[in-house]
Scaffold this active site. Structure first.
Site, short mmCIF file in Angstrom:
data_model
loop_
_atom_site.label_atom_id
_atom_site.label_comp_id
_atom_site.label_asym_id
_atom_site.label_seq_id
_atom_site.Cartn_x
_atom_site.Cartn_y
_atom_site.Cartn_z
N HIS A 1 -8.68 2.81 -11.17
CA HIS A 1 -9.45 1.61 -10.77
C HIS A 1 -10.88 1.70 -11.28
O HIS A 1 -11.46 0.70 -11.71
CB HIS A 1 -9.51 1.50 -9.24
N GLN B 1 3.90 -8.95 -1.71
CA GLN B 1 4.52 -8.29 -2.85
C GLN B 1 5.33 -7.04 -2.46
O GLN B 1 5.80 -6.32 -3.32
CB GLN B 1 3.48 -7.95 -3.92
N GLN C 1 3.51 -5.86 -14.73
CA GLN C 1 2.58 -6.74 -14.01
C GLN C 1 1.58 -7.37 -14.98
O GLN C 1 1.29 -8.56 -14.93
CB GLN C 1 1.84 -5.92 -12.95
O1 PAF Z 1 -1.93 -3.74 -9.07
C1 PAF Z 1 -2.23 -3.98 -7.88
O2 PAF Z 1 -2.92 -3.19 -7.23
C2 PAF Z 1 -1.71 -5.26 -7.23
O3 PAF Z 1 -0.43 -5.56 -7.64
C3 PAF Z 1 -2.67 -6.45 -7.42
C4 PAF Z 1 -2.78 -6.84 -8.87
C5 PAF Z 1 -4.03 -6.11 -6.86
C6 PAF Z 1 -2.13 -7.66 -6.65
O4 PAF Z 1 -2.01 -7.41 -5.30
#
Ligand code: PAF
Length: 284
Positions: free
Chosen positions: A37, A61, A153
Site C-alpha cells: 500500500h 466483496q 481486480q
Molecule cells: O484491493 C483492495 O484492498 C480492495 O479490493 C479495494 C480495491 C480497496 C476495494 O474494496
C-alpha cells in the site's frame, strides 16, 4: 492529515481542492497497510497535489464463508503510516455510511470476472466494482492506484472505467515482496510461523513456471502442473487454482502463443488464501 468518516465531509473537502485546481490521487484500501500500500501511496504522492486514502473493509466483496469478520483492522496504526507517507485525507466510513438502508444498486460485468479468483469468489468483483465506483464518485480522483498483486481486480477496474467512460486514470503498481519472495498482503498476518515459513514456495513455484515459459515451454498444462507440484511438495494441501490466461481477455489458453498472465491462489493452513501472479510478453 484529516480523517473523515462521512461522504458529505469528503465531498466538501474535495470540492475545495477542485476549486483550487488541484490534482487528486486516490488509493483505495481495506486498511492494515503494508509496504505494498505504501508504494501505491508513494506513487500517488509523487504524481498528485492531494492524496486521499480510503480505508474500508467492504462487506459487499466478501462471501458468506469468507474472512470479513476476522479481516485485520487498526485505524490508528494505519493513520500513523498514512501521516508519515504524506497523505492529506483518510476516508474511513462505517458500512452504514456506504450502504445505508435501502441500498440496492450494483456495478457488475459479464466478462473478466468468471475465472481465476471469480470462480471461487462469485460475488467478489461485483462488490469491488460497486465500492470502487462509489469511491470514485465521492472522491472524484484524477488518478487511482491499485496493486498488480490483485491483477484480476486491476483488469476489472480498468475495463469498468473504459466501458463506463469514467474520468479517472487507473495506475497499476508492481507487486511488493518480502525478502524471501512472498508477495506482501494484509492476509499474511493470518499465517502461523510454520505457514509463514512455507509460504515463499508460492513465489518459488511461480518463478520456476516463468522460467519454463521463458525457456520455450508452450504447453500451459505442463507449466501449471509443474507449479502445482512444487507448491504441493512442501505439504500445502489445497490449491484454489493455478491458471494461465490471455492477458487481455483473462480466458484460459492451452498453448502459450501471445501475452499471458499466470496467476494462482493457494490456501496456507485453514485461514489464509494467498494470491500471486506474473505476466509475460510472448514474442511471435
Ligand atoms: O484491493 C483492495 O484492498 C480492495 O479490493 C479495494 C480495491 C480497496 C476495494 O474494496
Amino acid at each position: 492529515m484529516k480523517i473523515l468518516k462521512t461522504v458529505k465531509e469528503v465531498k466538501e473537502e474535495v470540492k475545495s481542492w477542485k476549486e483550487q485546481g488541484l490534482q487528486i490521487g486516490l488509493v483505495p484500501t481495506m486498511g492494515w497497510l503494508h509496504e505494498g500500500h505504501l508504494s501505491l501511496i508513494k506513487n500517488a504522492r509523487e504524481n498528485n497535489d492531494r492524496v486521499a486514502v480510503s480505508i474500508f473493509v467492504n462487506p459487499m466483496q466478501f462471501g458468506p464463508d469468507e474472512d470479513f469478520d476476522s479481516y485485520p483492522r487498526d485505524l490508528e496504526r494505519d493513520a500513523k503510516l498514512c501521516e508519515e507517507a504524506g497523505v492529506d485525507l483518510i476516508f474511513a466510513p462505517q458500512p452504514e455510511e456506504m450502504y445505508p438502508n435501502g441500498f440496492c444498486s450494483y456495478v457488475d460485468m459479464n466478462g473478466l470476472t468468471g475465472g481465476l479468483c471469480g470462480k471461487s469468489r462469485p460475488i467478489h468483483f461485483r462488490g469491488v466494482q460497486t465500492v470502487v465506483n462509489k469511491l470514485f464518485n465521492i472522491v472524484t480522483p484524477d488518478n487511482a492506484y491499485f496493486g498488480e498483486k490483485d491483477t484480476q481486480q486491476l483488469a476489472v477496474i480498468k475495463r469498468m472505467v473504459l466501458d463506463l467512460n469514467m474520468n479517472v486514470k487507473i495506475c497499476g503498481c508492481p507487486i511488493i515482496r518480502e525478502e524471501d519472495g512472498l508477495a506482501k498482503s494484509s492476509r499474511n498476518s493470518y499465517l502461523s510461523p510454520e505457514e509463514r515459513a512455507l509460504a515463499p514456495i508460492i513465489n518459488k513455484a511461480m518463478t520456476a513456471g516463468k522460467e519454463m515459459i521463458i525457456k520455450g515451454e508452450r504447453d500451459s498444462a505442463k507449466v501449471i502442473k509443474a507449479i502445482s507440484d512444487i507448491i504441493l511438495s512442501v505439504g500445502v494441501t489445497k490449491i484454489d487454482y493455478v491458471s494461465i490466461v490471455d492477458s487481455l481477455t483473462l480466458e484460459p489458453v492451452e498453448k502459450i502463443e501471445s501475452d499471458i498472465l499466470c496467476a494462482c491462489a493457494v490456501y496456507m493452513g485453514t485461514s489464509a488464501r494467498l494470491i500471486d501472479n506474473f505476466s509475460l510478453e510472448i514474442k511471435g
